[in-house]
Write a protein that holds these residues in place. Structure first.
Motif, PDB file in Angstrom:
ATOM      1  N   PRO A  21      45.714  35.813  40.647  1.00 33.89           N
ATOM      2  CA  PRO A  21      45.699  36.918  41.626  1.00 33.89           C
ATOM      3  C   PRO A  21      46.170  38.196  40.932  1.00 33.89           C
ATOM      4  N   LYS A  22      45.563  39.316  41.307  1.00 33.99           N
ATOM      5  CA  LYS A  22      45.798  40.568  40.577  1.00 33.99           C
ATOM      6  C   LYS A  22      47.283  40.890  40.392  1.00 33.99           C
ATOM      7  N   ALA A  23      48.079  40.722  41.459  1.00 33.17           N
ATOM      8  CA  ALA A  23      49.479  41.135  41.392  1.00 33.17           C
ATOM      9  C   ALA A  23      50.277  40.348  40.349  1.00 33.17           C
ATOM     10  N   LEU A  24      49.753  39.170  39.960  1.00 34.49           N
ATOM     11  CA  LEU A  24      50.479  38.338  38.999  1.00 34.49           C
ATOM     12  C   LEU A  24      50.012  38.551  37.569  1.00 34.49           C
ATOM     13  N   ARG A  25      48.950  39.347  37.393  1.00 34.56           N
ATOM     14  CA  ARG A  25      48.528  39.642  36.017  1.00 34.56           C
ATOM     15  C   ARG A  25      49.549  40.576  35.368  1.00 34.56           C
ATOM     16  N   LYS A 216      45.230  53.236  41.114  1.00 32.15           N
ATOM     17  CA  LYS A 216      45.107  51.825  41.493  1.00 32.15           C
ATOM     18  C   LYS A 216      44.423  51.021  40.399  1.00 32.15           C
ATOM     19  N   VAL A 217      45.045  49.944  40.007  1.00 27.82           N
ATOM     20  CA  VAL A 217      44.450  49.040  39.017  1.00 27.82           C
ATOM     21  C   VAL A 217      43.440  48.161  39.747  1.00 27.82           C
ATOM     22  N   ASP A 222      40.968  49.948  34.157  1.00 26.90           N
ATOM     23  CA  ASP A 222      42.256  50.404  34.700  1.00 26.90           C
ATOM     24  C   ASP A 222      43.422  49.701  34.007  1.00 26.90           C
ATOM     25  N   LEU A 223      43.195  48.438  33.571  1.00 25.83           N
ATOM     26  CA  LEU A 223      44.241  47.711  32.847  1.00 25.83           C
ATOM     27  C   LEU A 223      44.514  48.367  31.499  1.00 25.83           C
ATOM     28  N   GLU A 227      48.145  49.912  30.515  1.00 26.11           N
ATOM     29  CA  GLU A 227      48.874  49.517  29.302  1.00 26.11           C
ATOM     30  C   GLU A 227      49.231  50.755  28.462  1.00 26.11           C
ATOM     31  N   ALA A 228      48.321  51.719  28.405  1.00 26.70           N
ATOM     32  CA  ALA A 228      48.562  52.934  27.618  1.00 26.70           C
ATOM     33  C   ALA A 228      49.669  53.785  28.241  1.00 26.70           C
TER      34      ALA A 228
END
Ligand code: C5P
Length: 235
Positions: A21-25, A216-217, A222-223, A227-228
């Protein structure tokens, strides 16, 4: 008036590609949700954070919150989420104790919102606005289209709204608690943010300046950006 933050984090994140799930990435090695929780708890106004977790991951989310250093003055509660974002927010509102008269609703998918933006939203609610959204001008021109019956087919353009009158809105969105609860009890349409429910009640929603780091990721690119941004902060 005390302030609580509700963090809907129960989405699958399908547009981000396959995986947890996105929130856990993770971002910079830390789950996106923990960044979002910290962003809320870093505001001195916030003394309760309610995380609305994917139902099958609620126990893991509790463990994650306990494993990360978070401010002591803040309490953290985890509840299982629903089928839609709206339902998830409602499930979070349902567990707020009395005394929290201001509620922030913040997407777990906006992990990097700066604390100054959070504080500006709280401040505007304290000043009397029933609903407050952080907003930014648009870089792109926006077209209204006639959606294609078949995805990928060309779509006729219907209108071009005046860009100078449009804003992209972010979270946290801030609310007078009673007003937000009433909106969630009254408005049944599927909406994509909480402020639009307040608009449907005919009440005023105001903007404060948003922040580009509150993006919003959603998609894989967006990831890369997130990270940047994190790497730049850690310099
Ligand atoms: O789908 P969208 O990008 O609008 O999701 C925004 C936020 O709502 C995300 O943080 C997501 O985890 C959350 N959400 C939720 N429950 C759902 C769907 C989305 O908490 N059923």
């Amino acid at each position: 008036a005390r302030t609580a933050a509700v963090i809907p984090a129960a989405g699958r994140g399908v547009r981000l590609g396959p995986g947890a799930p996105k929130a856990l990435r993770t971002l910079g090695g830390t789950p996106m949700l923990i960044h979002a929780v910290r962003a809320m708890a870093d505001s001195r106004a916030v003394s309760l954070v309610v995380v609305v977790a994917p139902p099958e991951d609620a126990a893991e989310v509790r463990t994650l919150l306990d494993a990360h250093a978070l401010p002591d003055r803040t309490e953290f509660v985890v509840v299982p989420g629903g089928e839609t974002r709206q339902e998830s927010v409602k499930l979070g509102l349902d567990v707020l104790p009395p005394g929290f008269d201001i509620v922030l609703v913040h997407d777990a998918a906006r992990p990097l919102v700066p604390v100054d933006t959070v504080d500006a939203v709280v401040e505007a609610v304290r000043d009397g606005a029933p609903a407050v959204v952080p907003a930014l001008p648009l870089a792109d021109t926006v077209k209204q289209v006639e959606p294609a019956a078949v995805p990928g087919e060309p779509e006729p353009v219907v209108a071009t709204p005046d860009r100078s009158l449009l804003r992209a809105v972010q979270t946290p969105q801030g609310f007078d608690r009673d007003t937000l609860v009433r909106a969630h009890e009254t408005v049944t349409d599927n909406v994509t943010d909480d402020a639009s429910m307040i608009e449907q009640l005919g009440l005023a929603v105001v903007t404060v300046p948003g922040h580009e780091e509150a993006f919003k990721v959603t998609r894989p690119l967006d990831l890369v950006l997130a990270e940047a941004v994190l790497a730049r902060r850690r310099l």
